[in-house]
Design a protein around this motif. Structure first.
Motif, PDB file in Angstrom:
ATOM      1  N   LEU A 136       0.826  -1.192   0.000  1.00  0.00           N
ATOM      2  CA  LEU A 136       0.000   0.000   0.000  1.00  0.00           C
ATOM      3  C   LEU A 136       0.864   1.247   0.000  1.00  0.00           C
ATOM      4  CD1 LEU A 136      -2.718   1.444   0.268  1.00  0.00           C
ATOM      5  CD2 LEU A 136      -2.491   1.196   2.735  1.00  0.00           C
ATOM      6  N   LEU A 167       0.733   4.369  -2.571  1.00  0.00           N
ATOM      7  CA  LEU A 167       0.525   5.762  -2.195  1.00  0.00           C
ATOM      8  C   LEU A 167       1.628   6.648  -2.749  1.00  0.00           C
ATOM      9  CD1 LEU A 167      -0.629   5.402   1.510  1.00  0.00           C
ATOM     10  CD2 LEU A 167      -2.003   6.197  -0.400  1.00  0.00           C
ATOM     11  N   TRP A 191     -10.986   2.595  -2.166  1.00  0.00           N
ATOM     12  CA  TRP A 191      -9.768   2.011  -1.593  1.00  0.00           C
ATOM     13  C   TRP A 191      -9.312   2.722  -0.326  1.00  0.00           C
ATOM     14  CZ3 TRP A 191      -5.341   4.850  -0.809  1.00  0.00           C
ATOM     15  CH2 TRP A 191      -5.269   6.097  -1.438  1.00  0.00           C
ATOM     16  N   GLU A 221     -10.047   1.300   3.243  1.00  0.00           N
ATOM     17  CA  GLU A 221      -9.282   0.078   3.484  1.00  0.00           C
ATOM     18  C   GLU A 221      -7.817   0.412   3.785  1.00  0.00           C
ATOM     19  OE1 GLU A 221     -11.389  -2.456   3.575  1.00  0.00           O
ATOM     20  OE2 GLU A 221     -12.872  -0.997   2.861  1.00  0.00           O
ATOM     21  N   ALA A 222      -7.304   1.445   3.133  1.00  0.00           N
ATOM     22  CA  ALA A 222      -5.929   1.869   3.404  1.00  0.00           C
ATOM     23  C   ALA A 222      -5.785   2.383   4.831  1.00  0.00           C
ATOM     24  CB  ALA A 222      -5.516   2.956   2.409  1.00  0.00           C
TER      25      ALA A 222
END
Length: 484
Positions: free
Chosen positions: A11, A15, A343, A346-347
């Motif tokens: 992740l 990002l 998303w 969830e991040a």
């Protein structure tokens, strides 16, 4: 390595690969990086809260991001080959019924100085101090714009008419030069105020228009957001400085009578967004000139689009960011899964251990971003536009709640957007399920969002005190000189 840690590493890489997230709409898509003059950065639409102006709506479209105040010698003119549009849908079909179209000119008079028996053109944009007035003799570039009202869809308009100056009827309006510094423009605030134009909107009365450089209005803790959200997301809302507080922007600002926008619409709800367009074909020239650096021909293609803040930055995936900028609101069902299955929550769950909402598909976010909220600003359309219920009275600046509807202030975001609405905090809370708690049973229930009442924030505060209480609301741009 645990599964959670492995996902967090992956992740983090994702990002870092999208370095424009949370910067409103500054440089948000790979394609627009090539054309900063037509990069729309923020869009505002609100009932005017200046004393005595409640019968108007203010529209603000910002372009050309992250302007360093010292960014000479050319500074930041807008593109004379481009269309800059503000669109209004007043019948709930996600298609514009009214468009305010700006076009710019930036000619140079060719100032020169005698040097050894010949007049040599100068490279600077002014040769001495100057003040109010369009076409000052000491200025080496004269900026101006025209403004048209296009009725009907822009692809097939029913009528197009010029907005005119309320005094004299001219169709061309002056634009103040950017804030070079205190020696060139000793009193910039007074200088720029002379470019607030009283105008006639054809068929619907008088209003005001201003185009020019302003201090960057957006506030965000950029650096720590980029660093895997390296902050306390439920800490103090004013713990961190605004990292783009040293930049300027170019603003297109209109104050329009409410009836002009609603067009007799009984519920008073309008949708708004801004776009920029360029000629489809650009040919580089072997012998470019000041007036013609390249040759642009063909029909116009949409290259930038903005309604709600942070949509293309945070919600739309990297692979579709250019596509979103070229798309129309009526075709937004193609992006629906980005809203229904986002998303970002969830991040945040992975990075901070909070619990993401589980009410898939996320109809609460569909209401906020694509349809409007029932009983607030729902208009019957499905499209990513900023919706404003013009029947809701404006709130004076000192009484505004910067969390908008989540703070009990229905005159604020997501019912339109005012400059002082802290949209980063609002959208973080919305993503984590605040709607499930604010409107239980409407789209979801509190049990669907166990962490939905936490005070999510980027740590950088935005509120109405950072802006003026009267048109054009956004503050005087930072000066390029003297340096601090």
């Amino acid at each position: 390595m645990t599964r959670r840690n492995a996902v967090a590493v992956a992740l983090g890489a994702a990002l870092l690969a999208v370095p424009t997230a949370f910067a409103s709409s500054h440089r948000e898509a790979p394609g627009i990086l090539r054309s900063p003059q037509v990069d729309g950065t923020d869009f505002y639409m609100f009932r005017s809260y200046e004393n005595g102006r409640a019968g108007f709506v203010t529209l603000i479209a910002n372009y050309n991001p992250l302007q360093d105040p010292y960014g000479g010698p050319n500074y930041f003119p807008l593109d004379p080959d481009a269309f800059y549009d503000i669109h209004i849908d007043n019948d709930g079909d996600a298609v514009e019924d009214l468009t305010f179209r700006f076009r710019f000119r930036n000619p140079s008079p060719g100032l020169a100085l005698p040097a050894g028996g010949r007049n040599t053109p100068v490279s600077l944009l002014n040769l001495g101090p100057f003040g109010a007035g369009f076409g000052a003799a000491l200025v080496n570039q004269h900026r101006s714009f025209t403004l048209r009202v296009v009725e009907g869809p822009v692809d097939d308009p029913t009528r197009t008419r010029f907005v005119t100056n309320a005094t004299g009827g001219a169709t061309r309006f002056g634009v103040p030069f950017d804030n070079i510094g205190t020696k060139s423009i000793p009193n910039y605030e007074a200088y720029a105020d002379a470019f607030v134009h009283n105008v006639n909107f054809p068929g619907c009365g008088q209003g005001r228009a201003f185009v020019g450089q302003r201090k960057e209005p957006f506030a965000v803790n950029l650096g720590e957001v980029f660093d895997l959200v390296n902050l306390n997301p439920v800490g103090a809302r004013d713990a961190k400085p605004n990292q783009i507080d040293d930049a300027n922007i170019t603003s297109l600002i209109l104050e329009v009578p409410i009836a002009c926008l609603t067009g007799g619409n009984a519920n008073g709800i309008v949708g708004g967004w801004t776009t920029a367009w360029l000629p489809r074909v650009r040919t580089l020239l072997d012998n470019p000139t000041y007036e013609q650096p390249d040759l642009q021909t063909g029909d116009y293609a949409q290259v930038s689009r903005l309604g709600h803040p942070l949509i293309n930055e945070v919600i739309i995936g990297l692979k579709d960011k250019n596509k979103f900028n070229a798309s129309r609101p009526k075709n937004d069902p193609q992006f629906l899964s980005y809203v229904t299955n986002p998303w970002l929550p969830e991040a945040l769950e992975i990075l901070f251990g909070v619990q993401a909402p589980n009410n898939f598909p996320r109809q609460d976010l569909v209401a906020v971003f694509l349809t409007g909220v029932p009983g607030l600003n729902q208009d019957g359309s499905v499209g990513e536009v900023l919706r404003l219920n013009t029947a809701i009275n404006p709130v004076p600046a000192a009484q505004q709640n910067n969390l908008g509807v989540f703070g009990g202030d229905n005159a604020g975001f997501p019912n339109g957007r005012r400059p002082g609405d802290d949209v980063v905090d609002i959208e973080l809370r919305g993503a984590m399920g605040a709607v499930c708690h604010a409107f239980p049973g409407a789209f979801c229930n509190p049990a669907d969002a166990p962490s939905g009442t936490l005070p999510y924030t980027d740590g950088t505060l935005q509120d109405a005190s950072q802006f003026d209480e009267a048109f054009p609301y956004l503050r005087t741009p930072l000066a390029g000189s003297p340096s601090n």
